[in-house]
Design a protein around this motif. Structure first.
Motif, PDB file in Angstrom:
ATOM      1  N   THR A 258       0.873  -1.183   0.013  1.00  0.00           N
ATOM      2  CA  THR A 258       0.089  -0.026  -0.025  1.00  0.00           C
ATOM      3  C   THR A 258       0.848   1.338  -0.115  1.00  0.00           C
ATOM      4  O   THR A 258       0.261   2.456  -0.278  1.00  0.00           O
ATOM      5  N   LEU A 259       2.259   1.219   0.219  1.00  0.00           N
ATOM      6  CA  LEU A 259       3.062   2.418   0.310  1.00  0.00           C
ATOM      7  C   LEU A 259       3.405   2.891  -0.891  1.00  0.00           C
ATOM      8  O   LEU A 259       3.799   4.082  -1.174  1.00  0.00           O
ATOM      9  N   HIS A 260       3.068   2.262  -2.128  1.00  0.00           N
ATOM     10  CA  HIS A 260       3.227   2.630  -3.722  1.00  0.00           C
ATOM     11  C   HIS A 260       2.228   2.517  -4.358  1.00  0.00           C
ATOM     12  O   HIS A 260       1.527   1.429  -4.267  1.00  0.00           O
ATOM     13  N   VAL A 266       5.536   7.054  -4.216  1.00  0.00           N
ATOM     14  CA  VAL A 266       4.912   7.004  -2.821  1.00  0.00           C
ATOM     15  C   VAL A 266       3.517   7.196  -2.879  1.00  0.00           C
ATOM     16  O   VAL A 266       3.170   8.440  -3.475  1.00  0.00           O
ATOM     17  N   VAL A 268       1.668   7.552   0.114  1.00  0.00           N
ATOM     18  CA  VAL A 268       1.180   8.026   1.534  1.00  0.00           C
ATOM     19  C   VAL A 268       0.705   9.405   1.676  1.00  0.00           C
ATOM     20  O   VAL A 268       1.463  10.371   1.095  1.00  0.00           O
ATOM     21  N   ILE A 356       3.320   8.612   7.660  1.00  0.00           N
ATOM     22  CA  ILE A 356       3.617   7.221   7.499  1.00  0.00           C
ATOM     23  C   ILE A 356       3.000   6.273   8.435  1.00  0.00           C
ATOM     24  O   ILE A 356       2.465   5.353   8.242  1.00  0.00           O
ATOM     25  N   HIS A 359      -0.649   6.220   8.091  1.00  0.00           N
ATOM     26  CA  HIS A 359      -0.941   5.191   6.884  1.00  0.00           C
ATOM     27  C   HIS A 359      -0.805   3.671   7.262  1.00  0.00           C
ATOM     28  O   HIS A 359      -1.671   2.660   6.988  1.00  0.00           O
ATOM     29  N   LEU A 360       0.237   3.413   7.809  1.00  0.00           N
ATOM     30  CA  LEU A 360       0.332   1.976   8.309  1.00  0.00           C
ATOM     31  C   LEU A 360      -0.399   1.444   9.136  1.00  0.00           C
ATOM     32  O   LEU A 360      -1.072   0.188   9.169  1.00  0.00           O
ATOM     33  N   HIS A 363      -4.011   0.912   7.408  1.00  0.00           N
ATOM     34  CA  HIS A 363      -4.058  -0.019   6.305  1.00  0.00           C
ATOM     35  C   HIS A 363      -3.741  -1.578   6.476  1.00  0.00           C
ATOM     36  O   HIS A 363      -3.465  -2.457   5.761  1.00  0.00           O
TER      37      HIS A 363
END
Length: 471
Positions: A258-260, A266, A268, A356, A359-360, A363
Protein backbone atom coordinates in the motif's frame (compact mmCIF):
# COMPACT_ATOMS: atom_id res chain seq x y z
CA UNK A 1 35.25 35.26 -11.24
CA UNK A 2 32.26 36.98 -9.71
CA UNK A 3 28.73 36.32 -8.65
CA UNK A 4 26.00 38.94 -8.55
CA UNK A 5 26.09 39.31 -4.76
CA UNK A 6 29.66 38.56 -3.75
CA UNK A 7 32.39 39.49 -6.24
CA UNK A 8 35.54 37.43 -5.75
CA UNK A 9 39.01 37.83 -7.13
CA UNK A 10 41.17 34.96 -8.40
CA UNK A 11 43.51 33.32 -5.95
CA UNK A 12 47.15 34.42 -6.27
CA UNK A 13 48.38 32.16 -9.12
CA UNK A 14 51.66 31.52 -7.32
CA UNK A 15 49.75 30.28 -4.26
CA UNK A 16 47.61 27.96 -6.39
CA UNK A 17 50.71 26.62 -8.15
CA UNK A 18 52.57 26.00 -4.90
CA UNK A 19 49.54 24.35 -3.31
CA UNK A 20 49.10 22.13 -6.37
CA UNK A 21 52.76 21.09 -6.10
CA UNK A 22 52.39 20.37 -2.38
CA UNK A 23 49.22 18.34 -2.92
CA UNK A 24 50.89 16.37 -5.70
CA UNK A 25 53.96 15.67 -3.59
CA UNK A 26 51.91 14.59 -0.59
CA UNK A 27 49.33 12.57 -2.48
CA UNK A 28 51.01 9.12 -2.25
CA UNK A 29 51.20 9.50 1.53
CA UNK A 30 47.54 10.61 1.62
CA UNK A 31 46.45 7.52 -0.33
CA UNK A 32 48.54 5.30 1.95
CA UNK A 33 46.97 6.90 5.03
CA UNK A 34 43.52 6.43 3.51
CA UNK A 35 44.33 2.77 3.04
CA UNK A 36 45.34 2.55 6.69
CA UNK A 37 41.97 3.94 7.76
CA UNK A 38 40.09 1.57 5.45
CA UNK A 39 41.76 -1.39 7.16
CA UNK A 40 39.98 -0.49 10.41
CA UNK A 41 36.41 -1.93 10.30
CA UNK A 42 34.87 1.02 12.12
CA UNK A 43 31.20 0.03 11.84
CA UNK A 44 29.31 2.10 14.41
CA UNK A 45 26.14 -0.01 14.59
CA UNK A 46 25.22 -1.62 17.93
CA UNK A 47 25.83 -5.18 16.74
CA UNK A 48 29.49 -4.49 15.89
CA UNK A 49 32.60 -4.25 18.06
CA UNK A 50 32.98 -0.64 19.28
CA UNK A 51 36.70 -1.19 19.78
CA UNK A 52 37.17 -0.77 16.04
CA UNK A 53 35.50 2.64 16.09
CA UNK A 54 37.70 3.64 19.01
CA UNK A 55 40.80 2.51 17.12
CA UNK A 56 39.67 4.48 14.08
CA UNK A 57 39.18 7.62 16.17
CA UNK A 58 42.69 7.32 17.59
CA UNK A 59 44.16 6.82 14.11
CA UNK A 60 42.37 9.91 12.82
CA UNK A 61 43.48 11.94 15.85
CA UNK A 62 47.11 11.02 15.09
CA UNK A 63 46.70 12.14 11.48
CA UNK A 64 45.23 15.47 12.61
CA UNK A 65 48.00 15.97 15.18
CA UNK A 66 50.52 15.22 12.45
CA UNK A 67 49.48 18.32 10.51
CA UNK A 68 51.15 20.39 13.25
CA UNK A 69 48.51 23.11 12.98
CA UNK A 70 46.39 22.65 16.09
CA UNK A 71 46.63 23.84 19.67
CA UNK A 72 44.40 20.99 20.84
CA UNK A 73 43.43 17.61 19.40
CA UNK A 74 41.21 15.33 21.44
CA UNK A 75 39.04 12.25 21.17
CA UNK A 76 35.71 12.86 22.86
CA UNK A 77 32.35 11.17 23.40
CA UNK A 78 29.03 12.79 24.23
CA UNK A 79 25.93 11.31 25.89
CA UNK A 80 22.95 10.21 23.83
CA UNK A 81 20.21 12.31 25.40
CA UNK A 82 19.20 11.00 28.81
CA UNK A 83 19.76 7.33 27.96
CA UNK A 84 22.86 7.05 30.13
CA UNK A 85 24.76 5.82 27.07
CA UNK A 86 27.72 7.53 25.42
CA UNK A 87 27.95 7.95 21.67
CA UNK A 88 30.87 6.76 19.58
CA UNK A 89 34.20 8.62 19.84
CA UNK A 90 34.77 11.69 17.67
CA UNK A 91 37.91 13.69 16.96
CA UNK A 92 37.95 17.40 17.73
CA UNK A 93 40.74 19.89 17.01
CA UNK A 94 40.99 23.67 16.97
CA UNK A 95 43.34 26.55 16.29
CA UNK A 96 41.96 30.07 16.90
CA UNK A 97 41.67 32.76 14.26
CA UNK A 98 43.81 35.89 14.44
CA UNK A 99 43.63 39.41 13.03
CA UNK A 100 39.91 39.30 12.32
CA UNK A 101 40.15 36.32 9.98
CA UNK A 102 37.24 33.88 9.69
CA UNK A 103 37.15 30.40 11.20
CA UNK A 104 36.35 27.32 9.14
CA UNK A 105 35.06 24.04 10.63
CA UNK A 106 35.99 20.94 8.62
CA UNK A 107 33.60 18.01 9.14
CA UNK A 108 33.76 14.37 8.03
CA UNK A 109 33.02 11.01 9.69
CA UNK A 110 35.28 8.02 10.30
CA UNK A 111 32.63 5.36 10.92
CA UNK A 112 31.40 3.16 8.07
CA UNK A 113 28.46 1.03 6.99
CA UNK A 114 28.57 -2.74 7.53
CA UNK A 115 30.23 -4.52 4.63
CA UNK A 116 27.38 -6.96 4.00
CA UNK A 117 28.23 -10.32 2.47
CA UNK A 118 31.96 -10.56 1.76
CA UNK A 119 31.12 -12.78 -1.23
CA UNK A 120 29.56 -9.76 -2.97
CA UNK A 121 32.91 -7.96 -2.97
CA UNK A 122 35.50 -8.40 -5.70
CA UNK A 123 38.23 -7.71 -3.13
CA UNK A 124 38.18 -7.94 0.70
CA UNK A 125 36.07 -5.04 2.02
CA UNK A 126 38.62 -3.95 4.63
CA UNK A 127 41.71 -4.49 2.52
CA UNK A 128 42.32 -1.34 0.42
CA UNK A 129 42.80 -2.39 -3.18
CA UNK A 130 43.78 -0.11 -6.07
CA UNK A 131 42.41 -1.04 -9.48
CA UNK A 132 43.06 1.46 -12.23
CA UNK A 133 42.22 4.92 -10.88
CA UNK A 134 40.05 3.72 -8.00
CA UNK A 135 40.74 2.58 -4.43
CA UNK A 136 38.29 -0.10 -3.28
CA UNK A 137 37.20 -0.83 0.28
CA UNK A 138 34.44 -0.10 2.77
CA UNK A 139 34.71 3.55 3.74
CA UNK A 140 37.28 4.25 1.02
CA UNK A 141 34.98 7.03 -0.13
CA UNK A 142 32.22 7.38 2.48
CA UNK A 143 33.71 9.00 4.38
CA UNK A 144 37.33 8.21 5.10
CA UNK A 145 38.26 9.95 1.87
CA UNK A 146 36.49 12.98 3.34
CA UNK A 147 38.71 12.67 6.42
CA UNK A 148 41.81 12.50 4.24
CA UNK A 149 40.63 15.45 2.14
CA UNK A 150 40.84 17.59 5.29
CA UNK A 151 44.12 16.12 6.50
CA UNK A 152 45.89 16.31 3.13
CA UNK A 153 44.61 19.84 2.44
CA UNK A 154 45.89 21.01 5.83
CA UNK A 155 49.27 19.39 5.18
CA UNK A 156 49.55 21.27 1.88
CA UNK A 157 48.45 24.56 3.45
CA UNK A 158 51.06 24.27 6.18
CA UNK A 159 53.77 23.40 3.66
CA UNK A 160 52.99 26.45 1.50
CA UNK A 161 51.73 29.05 3.99
CA UNK A 162 53.50 27.87 7.14
CA UNK A 163 51.89 27.36 10.52
CA UNK A 164 51.44 31.07 11.24
CA UNK A 165 47.96 31.22 9.72
CA UNK A 166 45.42 33.90 10.50
CA UNK A 167 42.43 31.79 9.50
CA UNK A 168 40.97 29.78 12.35
CA UNK A 169 40.50 26.06 11.72
CA UNK A 170 38.44 23.54 13.64
CA UNK A 171 38.15 19.87 12.74
CA UNK A 172 35.27 17.59 13.75
CA UNK A 173 35.48 13.97 12.62
CA UNK A 174 32.36 12.19 13.84
CA UNK A 175 32.18 8.50 14.78
CA UNK A 176 28.53 7.55 14.34
CA UNK A 177 27.13 9.28 11.25
CA UNK A 178 26.22 5.93 9.70
CA UNK A 179 24.22 5.02 12.81
CA UNK A 180 22.10 8.15 12.97
CA UNK A 181 24.43 10.65 14.70
CA UNK A 182 22.59 9.93 17.92
CA UNK A 183 24.92 11.90 20.19
CA UNK A 184 25.49 14.70 17.66
CA UNK A 185 23.24 17.33 19.25
CA UNK A 186 24.72 16.65 22.68
CA UNK A 187 28.24 16.81 21.23
CA UNK A 188 27.48 20.25 19.80
CA UNK A 189 26.21 21.46 23.15
CA UNK A 190 29.20 19.98 24.96
CA UNK A 191 31.77 21.51 22.58
CA UNK A 192 29.95 24.55 21.26
CA UNK A 193 32.84 26.97 21.74
CA UNK A 194 35.35 24.56 20.15
CA UNK A 195 33.15 24.07 17.09
CA UNK A 196 31.97 27.65 16.52
CA UNK A 197 32.88 28.82 13.01
CA UNK A 198 31.96 31.29 10.28
CA UNK A 199 32.06 28.60 7.57
CA UNK A 200 31.33 24.88 7.97
CA UNK A 201 32.57 22.48 5.28
CA UNK A 202 30.72 19.16 5.37
CA UNK A 203 32.78 16.76 3.23
CA UNK A 204 30.22 13.97 2.88
CA UNK A 205 28.55 14.37 -0.50
CA UNK A 206 29.35 13.85 -4.16
CA UNK A 207 30.22 15.36 -7.52
CA UNK A 208 28.44 15.48 -10.83
CA UNK A 209 31.13 13.29 -12.42
CA UNK A 210 34.80 12.46 -12.07
CA UNK A 211 35.64 15.62 -14.03
CA UNK A 212 32.88 18.06 -12.99
CA UNK A 213 32.69 19.09 -9.31
CA UNK A 214 29.56 19.92 -7.39
CA UNK A 215 28.37 21.74 -4.29
CA UNK A 216 25.30 20.13 -2.75
CA UNK A 217 22.55 22.63 -1.99
CA UNK A 218 19.58 20.33 -1.37
CA UNK A 219 19.35 17.16 0.76
CA UNK A 220 16.41 14.91 1.51
CA UNK A 221 15.59 14.13 5.12
CA UNK A 222 15.11 10.64 6.50
CA UNK A 223 12.82 8.59 8.70
CA UNK A 224 13.84 5.05 9.61
CA UNK A 225 12.13 2.55 11.89
CA UNK A 226 11.37 -1.12 12.52
CA UNK A 227 7.89 -2.27 11.56
CA UNK A 228 6.57 -5.48 13.13
CA UNK A 229 3.34 -7.19 12.06
CA UNK A 230 1.74 -9.92 14.22
CA UNK A 231 -1.25 -12.09 13.39
CA UNK A 232 -0.86 -15.21 15.58
CA UNK A 233 0.03 -16.04 19.17
CA UNK A 234 2.24 -18.87 17.88
CA UNK A 235 3.24 -20.58 14.64
CA UNK A 236 0.61 -22.92 13.20
CA UNK A 237 0.67 -25.79 10.70
CA UNK A 238 0.18 -24.34 7.22
CA UNK A 239 -1.81 -27.33 6.07
CA UNK A 240 -4.18 -27.38 9.01
CA UNK A 241 -5.17 -23.71 9.06
CA UNK A 242 -3.64 -22.20 5.91
CA UNK A 243 -6.32 -20.55 3.81
CA UNK A 244 -8.40 -19.60 6.84
CA UNK A 245 -5.86 -17.83 9.04
CA UNK A 246 -3.64 -14.96 7.87
CA UNK A 247 0.06 -15.40 8.50
CA UNK A 248 2.21 -12.40 9.36
CA UNK A 249 4.10 -12.54 6.07
CA UNK A 250 0.89 -12.24 4.05
CA UNK A 251 -0.22 -9.30 6.17
CA UNK A 252 3.19 -7.64 5.91
CA UNK A 253 3.37 -8.04 2.12
CA UNK A 254 -0.12 -6.59 1.65
CA UNK A 255 0.64 -3.70 4.02
CA UNK A 256 3.93 -2.84 2.32
CA UNK A 257 2.22 -2.90 -1.07
CA UNK A 258 0.00 0.00 0.00
CA UNK A 259 3.00 2.33 0.32
CA UNK A 260 3.38 2.75 -3.47
CA UNK A 261 1.07 3.19 -6.44
CA UNK A 262 1.27 1.15 -9.64
CA UNK A 263 3.98 3.45 -11.04
CA UNK A 264 6.13 2.98 -7.96
CA UNK A 265 5.53 6.48 -6.60
CA UNK A 266 5.01 6.85 -2.86
CA UNK A 267 1.29 6.68 -2.07
CA UNK A 268 1.23 7.94 1.51
CA UNK A 269 -1.10 10.85 2.14
CA UNK A 270 0.72 13.75 3.75
CA UNK A 271 4.16 13.17 2.20
CA UNK A 272 5.08 16.15 0.05
CA UNK A 273 7.27 16.81 -3.00
CA UNK A 274 9.26 19.96 -3.73
CA UNK A 275 8.83 21.97 -6.90
CA UNK A 276 12.23 22.86 -8.36
CA UNK A 277 14.25 22.90 -11.56
CA UNK A 278 16.43 19.86 -12.21
CA UNK A 279 19.21 19.11 -14.69
CA UNK A 280 18.49 16.55 -17.37
CA UNK A 281 19.49 12.95 -16.74
CA UNK A 282 18.95 10.26 -19.34
CA UNK A 283 17.36 6.94 -18.46
CA UNK A 284 20.46 5.23 -19.86
CA UNK A 285 22.68 7.11 -17.40
CA UNK A 286 20.37 6.15 -14.55
CA UNK A 287 20.41 2.52 -15.65
CA UNK A 288 24.19 2.42 -15.76
CA UNK A 289 24.74 4.19 -12.44
CA UNK A 290 22.11 2.15 -10.57
CA UNK A 291 22.87 -1.19 -12.21
CA UNK A 292 19.27 -1.55 -13.38
CA UNK A 293 18.80 -4.98 -14.95
CA UNK A 294 17.68 -5.38 -18.55
CA UNK A 295 13.91 -5.19 -18.79
CA UNK A 296 13.48 -3.58 -15.35
CA UNK A 297 11.95 -0.12 -15.62
CA UNK A 298 12.50 2.97 -13.45
CA UNK A 299 9.77 3.83 -10.99
CA UNK A 300 7.93 7.07 -10.22
CA UNK A 301 6.91 10.00 -12.36
CA UNK A 302 8.40 13.35 -13.35
CA UNK A 303 11.99 14.22 -14.34
CA UNK A 304 14.36 11.51 -13.18
CA UNK A 305 16.41 13.74 -10.89
CA UNK A 306 13.26 15.20 -9.33
CA UNK A 307 12.37 11.68 -8.19
CA UNK A 308 15.71 11.43 -6.37
CA UNK A 309 16.24 15.01 -5.18
CA UNK A 310 12.75 16.42 -4.61
CA UNK A 311 10.27 13.57 -4.06
CA UNK A 312 9.85 11.21 -1.12
CA UNK A 313 10.84 7.55 -1.31
CA UNK A 314 10.20 4.53 0.89
CA UNK A 315 12.44 1.46 0.87
CA UNK A 316 12.42 -1.82 2.79
CA UNK A 317 16.09 -2.26 3.71
CA UNK A 318 15.91 -5.40 5.84
CA UNK A 319 13.62 -8.21 6.94
CA UNK A 320 13.48 -10.59 9.89
CA UNK A 321 11.61 -13.75 8.88
CA UNK A 322 12.37 -17.46 8.65
CA UNK A 323 15.15 -18.10 6.17
CA UNK A 324 14.56 -20.23 3.08
CA UNK A 325 16.99 -22.82 4.40
CA UNK A 326 15.12 -23.09 7.71
CA UNK A 327 11.58 -22.70 6.41
CA UNK A 328 9.08 -25.16 7.85
CA UNK A 329 5.47 -25.65 6.78
CA UNK A 330 4.11 -23.20 9.32
CA UNK A 331 2.37 -19.85 9.31
CA UNK A 332 4.69 -17.17 10.70
CA UNK A 333 3.20 -15.42 13.73
CA UNK A 334 5.23 -12.25 13.27
CA UNK A 335 7.51 -10.57 10.73
CA UNK A 336 9.65 -7.43 11.11
CA UNK A 337 11.13 -5.15 8.45
CA UNK A 338 13.32 -2.09 8.48
CA UNK A 339 11.83 0.89 6.66
CA UNK A 340 13.95 3.76 5.30
CA UNK A 341 12.00 6.76 4.04
CA UNK A 342 13.56 9.80 2.38
CA UNK A 343 11.77 13.10 2.86
CA UNK A 344 11.66 15.90 0.28
CA UNK A 345 13.25 19.23 1.20
CA UNK A 346 10.68 21.53 2.73
CA UNK A 347 8.91 18.96 4.93
CA UNK A 348 9.76 18.29 8.58
CA UNK A 349 10.78 14.72 9.31
CA UNK A 350 8.39 14.60 12.28
CA UNK A 351 5.47 15.50 10.02
CA UNK A 352 6.52 12.85 7.49
CA UNK A 353 6.85 10.19 10.19
CA UNK A 354 3.39 10.97 11.51
CA UNK A 355 1.96 10.55 8.01
CA UNK A 356 3.71 7.20 7.45
CA UNK A 357 2.71 5.88 10.88
CA UNK A 358 -0.93 6.84 10.33
CA UNK A 359 -0.90 5.17 6.91
CA UNK A 360 0.50 1.90 8.24
CA UNK A 361 -1.97 1.68 11.10
CA UNK A 362 -4.92 2.55 8.88
CA UNK A 363 -3.99 0.02 6.17
CA UNK A 364 -3.07 -2.99 8.31
CA UNK A 365 -4.94 -5.92 6.67
CA UNK A 366 -7.01 -8.55 8.49
CA UNK A 367 -6.81 -6.58 11.74
CA UNK A 368 -3.12 -7.43 12.03
CA UNK A 369 -1.30 -5.94 15.00
CA UNK A 370 1.23 -3.29 14.01
CA UNK A 371 4.15 -2.15 16.14
CA UNK A 372 6.65 0.59 15.22
CA UNK A 373 9.85 1.16 17.19
CA UNK A 374 13.55 2.06 16.90
CA UNK A 375 12.65 5.32 15.16
CA UNK A 376 15.25 7.78 13.81
CA UNK A 377 14.38 11.09 12.17
CA UNK A 378 16.45 13.68 10.34
CA UNK A 379 15.19 16.85 8.69
CA UNK A 380 15.89 17.73 5.05
CA UNK A 381 18.05 20.73 4.29
CA UNK A 382 18.32 23.50 1.70
CA UNK A 383 21.60 25.43 1.65
CA UNK A 384 21.43 29.23 1.62
CA UNK A 385 23.22 29.99 -1.64
CA UNK A 386 23.38 33.74 -1.09
CA UNK A 387 26.41 33.87 1.22
CA UNK A 388 30.00 34.83 0.44
CA UNK A 389 31.33 31.41 1.45
CA UNK A 390 29.65 29.75 -1.51
CA UNK A 391 31.29 32.26 -3.83
CA UNK A 392 34.69 31.54 -2.25
CA UNK A 393 34.20 27.78 -2.56
CA UNK A 394 33.06 28.12 -6.16
CA UNK A 395 36.22 30.04 -7.02
CA UNK A 396 38.45 27.52 -5.24
CA UNK A 397 36.84 24.51 -6.91
CA UNK A 398 36.97 26.13 -10.33
CA UNK A 399 40.70 26.77 -9.94
CA UNK A 400 41.40 23.25 -8.67
CA UNK A 401 39.23 21.30 -11.12
CA UNK A 402 39.40 23.55 -14.16
CA UNK A 403 35.59 23.33 -14.18
CA UNK A 404 33.04 25.40 -12.28
CA UNK A 405 31.04 23.35 -9.78
CA UNK A 406 27.37 22.60 -10.35
CA UNK A 407 24.88 23.24 -7.59
CA UNK A 408 23.07 19.94 -7.09
CA UNK A 409 20.66 18.12 -4.85
CA UNK A 410 21.19 14.58 -3.61
CA UNK A 411 18.76 11.87 -2.69
CA UNK A 412 20.65 10.93 0.44
CA UNK A 413 20.36 12.54 3.84
CA UNK A 414 22.74 14.29 6.22
CA UNK A 415 20.34 14.87 9.13
CA UNK A 416 22.84 16.45 11.50
CA UNK A 417 23.12 19.54 9.29
CA UNK A 418 19.86 20.71 10.81
CA UNK A 419 21.54 20.44 14.24
CA UNK A 420 24.44 22.55 12.97
CA UNK A 421 22.03 25.21 11.72
CA UNK A 422 20.21 25.31 15.05
CA UNK A 423 23.44 25.56 17.05
CA UNK A 424 25.30 27.94 14.70
CA UNK A 425 22.59 29.93 12.89
CA UNK A 426 25.07 32.52 11.59
CA UNK A 427 27.49 30.00 10.07
CA UNK A 428 27.54 29.42 6.31
CA UNK A 429 27.40 25.73 5.39
CA UNK A 430 29.14 24.22 2.36
CA UNK A 431 28.31 20.61 1.51
CA UNK A 432 31.11 19.13 -0.59
CA UNK A 433 32.53 15.65 -1.00
CA UNK A 434 34.59 13.11 -2.85
CA UNK A 435 32.02 10.72 -4.28
CA UNK A 436 31.09 10.32 -7.94
CA UNK A 437 28.35 8.32 -9.72
CA UNK A 438 30.45 5.12 -9.62
CA UNK A 439 31.40 5.27 -5.95
CA UNK A 440 28.78 2.75 -4.73
CA UNK A 441 28.79 4.10 -1.18
CA UNK A 442 27.04 1.74 1.28
CA UNK A 443 27.19 -1.03 -1.34
CA UNK A 444 29.63 -3.85 -2.10
CA UNK A 445 32.69 -2.71 -4.04
CA UNK A 446 32.60 0.83 -2.71
CA UNK A 447 35.49 2.80 -4.18
CA UNK A 448 37.14 6.20 -4.31
CA UNK A 449 38.26 7.74 -7.60
CA UNK A 450 41.78 8.94 -6.88
CA UNK A 451 41.64 11.79 -9.38
CA UNK A 452 38.55 13.15 -7.64
CA UNK A 453 40.27 12.84 -4.25
CA UNK A 454 43.32 14.71 -5.60
CA UNK A 455 41.18 17.57 -6.91
CA UNK A 456 39.08 17.67 -3.73
CA UNK A 457 42.23 18.06 -1.63
CA UNK A 458 43.49 20.90 -3.82
CA UNK A 459 40.06 22.59 -3.78
CA UNK A 460 39.99 22.61 0.00
CA UNK A 461 43.60 23.79 0.28
CA UNK A 462 42.84 26.70 -2.07
CA UNK A 463 39.67 27.52 -0.11
CA UNK A 464 41.60 27.66 3.19
CA UNK A 465 44.21 29.86 1.57
CA UNK A 466 41.46 32.15 0.27
CA UNK A 467 39.93 32.38 3.74
CA UNK A 468 43.36 33.13 5.21
CA UNK A 469 43.70 36.02 2.74
CA UNK A 470 40.19 37.30 3.42
CA UNK A 471 39.87 40.49 5.42
Amino acid sequence: MTDSQHPVTPTDPRTVSELAEAVQGGFPAAVADLGGLVRIPSVSWDAFDPAHVAASAEAVAELVRGTGLFETVQVSRAPIGDTGTLGQPAVLARRPARDGKPTVLLYAHHDVQPQGDDADWDSPPFEPTVKGDRLYGRGASDDKAGVMTHVAALRAVREVLGDDLGVGVAVFIEGEEEFGSRSFADFLRQHRDDLAADVIVVADSGNWSTTVPAITVGLRGNVTFRLTVRTLAHASHSGMVGGAVPDAMLAMVKLLATLHDDAGSVAVAGLHSREAEHPEQSEQQLREEAGLLEGVTPIGTGPLLSRVWSQPSITVTGIDAPSVANASNTLSPEVSVRISARIAPGQAASEAYAAIEAHLREHAPFGAHVEIDDVDQGDPFLVDTSGWALAEATAAMTEAWGEAPLQIGIGGSIPFIADLVRTFPEAQILVTGVEDPDTRAHSPNESQHLGVLHRAVLSEAVLIARLDARS
